[in-house]
Each structure stands twice: as structure tokens, then as C-alpha cells.
Design a protein around this motif. Structure first.
Motif, short mmCIF file in Angstrom:
data_model
loop_
_atom_site.label_atom_id
_atom_site.label_comp_id
_atom_site.label_asym_id
_atom_site.label_seq_id
_atom_site.Cartn_x
_atom_site.Cartn_y
_atom_site.Cartn_z
N PHE A 171 0.85 -1.25 -0.11
CA PHE A 171 0.09 0.00 -0.02
C PHE A 171 0.96 1.41 -0.01
CE2 PHE A 171 -3.10 -2.88 1.52
CZ PHE A 171 -4.20 -2.81 0.64
N ASN A 172 2.02 1.17 0.47
CA ASN A 172 3.01 2.37 0.54
C ASN A 172 3.89 2.57 -0.58
OD1 ASN A 172 1.56 3.64 2.64
ND2 ASN A 172 2.57 2.20 4.14
N ASP A 173 4.56 1.29 -0.93
CA ASP A 173 5.57 1.44 -2.16
C ASP A 173 4.78 0.82 -3.56
OD1 ASP A 173 7.54 1.81 -0.18
OD2 ASP A 173 8.14 -0.38 0.09
N HIS A 174 3.37 0.50 -3.37
CA HIS A 174 2.65 -0.05 -4.40
C HIS A 174 3.55 -1.05 -5.16
CE1 HIS A 174 0.52 4.12 -4.50
NE2 HIS A 174 0.50 3.80 -3.49
N ASP A 175 3.85 -1.95 -4.32
CA ASP A 175 4.68 -3.20 -4.76
C ASP A 175 3.80 -4.43 -4.91
OD1 ASP A 175 6.36 -5.47 -5.36
OD2 ASP A 175 7.76 -4.90 -3.66
N ILE A 176 3.07 -4.48 -5.97
CA ILE A 176 2.13 -5.68 -6.08
C ILE A 176 3.17 -6.92 -5.80
CG2 ILE A 176 0.94 -6.75 -8.03
CD1 ILE A 176 -0.35 -4.05 -7.03
N VAL A 201 -4.82 -8.43 -6.76
CA VAL A 201 -3.81 -7.78 -7.40
C VAL A 201 -4.22 -6.95 -8.55
CG1 VAL A 201 -1.88 -8.19 -8.80
CG2 VAL A 201 -2.08 -9.50 -6.55
N SER A 202 -5.03 -7.33 -9.25
CA SER A 202 -5.70 -6.72 -10.48
C SER A 202 -6.19 -5.40 -10.00
CB SER A 202 -6.70 -7.80 -10.98
OG SER A 202 -7.25 -7.02 -12.14
N PHE A 203 -7.17 -5.48 -9.00
CA PHE A 203 -7.99 -4.28 -8.68
C PHE A 203 -6.76 -3.13 -8.10
CE2 PHE A 203 -9.43 -1.61 -5.29
CZ PHE A 203 -10.63 -1.17 -5.92
N PHE A 204 -5.70 -3.75 -7.33
CA PHE A 204 -4.84 -2.52 -6.94
C PHE A 204 -3.90 -2.10 -7.94
CE2 PHE A 204 -6.88 -3.29 -2.81
CZ PHE A 204 -7.12 -2.24 -2.25
N THR A 205 -3.60 -2.87 -8.86
CA THR A 205 -2.68 -2.47 -10.14
C THR A 205 -3.34 -1.25 -10.60
OG1 THR A 205 -1.84 -4.63 -10.17
CG2 THR A 205 -1.79 -3.36 -12.20
N GLY A 206 -4.54 -1.26 -10.89
CA GLY A 206 -5.23 -0.34 -11.65
C GLY A 206 -5.44 1.11 -10.64
N PHE A 207 -5.85 0.60 -9.40
CA PHE A 207 -5.98 1.64 -8.37
C PHE A 207 -4.53 2.48 -8.06
CE2 PHE A 207 -5.94 3.04 -3.97
CZ PHE A 207 -7.35 3.83 -4.01
N PHE A 208 -3.63 2.00 -8.18
CA PHE A 208 -2.26 2.59 -7.87
C PHE A 208 -2.11 3.26 -8.99
CE2 PHE A 208 -1.28 -0.92 -4.67
CZ PHE A 208 -1.84 -0.33 -3.58
N LYS A 209 -2.27 2.84 -10.17
CA LYS A 209 -1.94 3.62 -11.32
C LYS A 209 -2.57 4.91 -11.32
CE LYS A 209 -2.02 3.36 -16.45
NZ LYS A 209 -2.27 2.51 -17.79
N ASP A 210 -4.21 4.88 -11.08
CA ASP A 210 -4.92 6.00 -10.92
C ASP A 210 -4.60 6.78 -9.74
OD1 ASP A 210 -6.16 4.98 -13.21
OD2 ASP A 210 -7.77 4.13 -12.20
#
Length: 154
Positions: A48-53, A78-87
Motif C-alpha cells: 500500500f505504500n510502495d505500490h509493490d504488487i 492484485v488486479s484491482f490494486f494494480t489499476g487503483f495505484f496507477k490511478d
């Protein structure tokens, strides 16, 4: 007077038993609980802080999700947060407190999306089994602009 002393002794015994906590606490494996707490904290900070999936390698494939916005499974997470962190590249989640009880790890978190965001207060609960995060619950509440007290949410 004998009846009074007997009652006092019973009351003292009850107070001591309650102060000692539940009987199950004697069987807690505090070293295992601490290992679980560390596992969750390292995962949480990396994810959640480094956005390291890749931090999701400690999440079980059949991860059970209780947040109603997400289906079960590590791949979905993983799929949900990959997009979330990109946005939301400025998204961060500061762990304020943590604790354990058996196979459960509790986090109190302050999540923000940039320095001007008051953010959200989040209570996270993770269940850990055999070195993997297998289940998750959360409660999310927005941090209000004003409050009826001066205690803050953290």
C-alpha cells in the motif's frame, strides 16, 4: 461475619480471574503472533505504500475477502490494486497501531491520497495461516473536517 468473609473471598477470586483475562490467553503463542504481525506489516507497507504488487506473494491464492467491493482471490486483489495505484499514485496508508489475537492481525490505518487529503480511518483484520494471509476484513470511515471532540481518529 463468616458469610461476609466468604462473599468477599469469592468476589476477590472473581476479580482476579477477570483481571487474568480469558483462559485461552494462557495458550497463546506470542512468538507466532508476532511473526504474523510482522508478516502483515511488511506486506502492508510494501503493497500500500510502495505500490509493490509483488508483495502479494504472501497472500494465499484462495484468499477470502470480506470487503463487499472485491471478490475473493489473490489475483483479484492484485488486479484491482494494480489499476487503483496507477490511478492514485499518491495513495499511502500509514499504520498507526497494530495488534494480534491468535491467527488474527489488526491494523489501525490512516489512508490518504496526497498531502491535502484528510483521508480515511481504516480498521484492517487479517487472518494468517502457515505464513500466508488467507482472509481479510476492513471497516473504512472518512476523516471528517470537524468533530464533536478533540481526540482525533488516531
Amino acid at each position: 461475619m463468616t458469610s461476609f468473609l466468604r462473599s468477599a473471598a469469592l468476589a476477590a477470586g472473581l476479580i482476579l480471574a477477570l483481571a487474568a483475562g480469558p483462559a485461552q490467553s494462557a495458550s497463546r503463542d506470542l512468538a507466532a503472533e508476532e511473526a504474523n504481525r510482522e508478516l502483515v506489516i511488511v506486506f502492508y507497507n510494501r503493497f500500500f505504500n510502495d505500490h509493490d504488487i509483488g508483495a502479494a506473494d504472501v497472500v494465499a491464492d484462495d484468499y477470502i475477502q470480506h470487503n463487499p467491493r472485491l471478490p475473493d482471490g489473490k489475483d483479484t486483489l492484485v488486479s484491482f490494486f494494480t489499476g487503483f495505484f496507477k490511478d492514485n499514485p499518491r495513495w499511502r496508508e500509514r499504520i498507526v497501531r497494530s495488534g494480534t489475537d491468535g491467527d488474527l492481525v489488526f491494523l489501525q490505518v490512516h489512508a490518504t491520497n496526497g498531502p491535502d487529503d484528510r483521508g480515511q480511518a481504516i480498521m484492517e483484520i487479517f487472518r494468517v495461516k502457515d505464513g500466508k494471509i488467507v482472509e481479510h476484513w476492513d471497516v473504512v470511515q472518512g476523516v471528517p473536517e470537524t468533530a464533536a471532540n478533540a481526540n482525533t481518529m488516531f
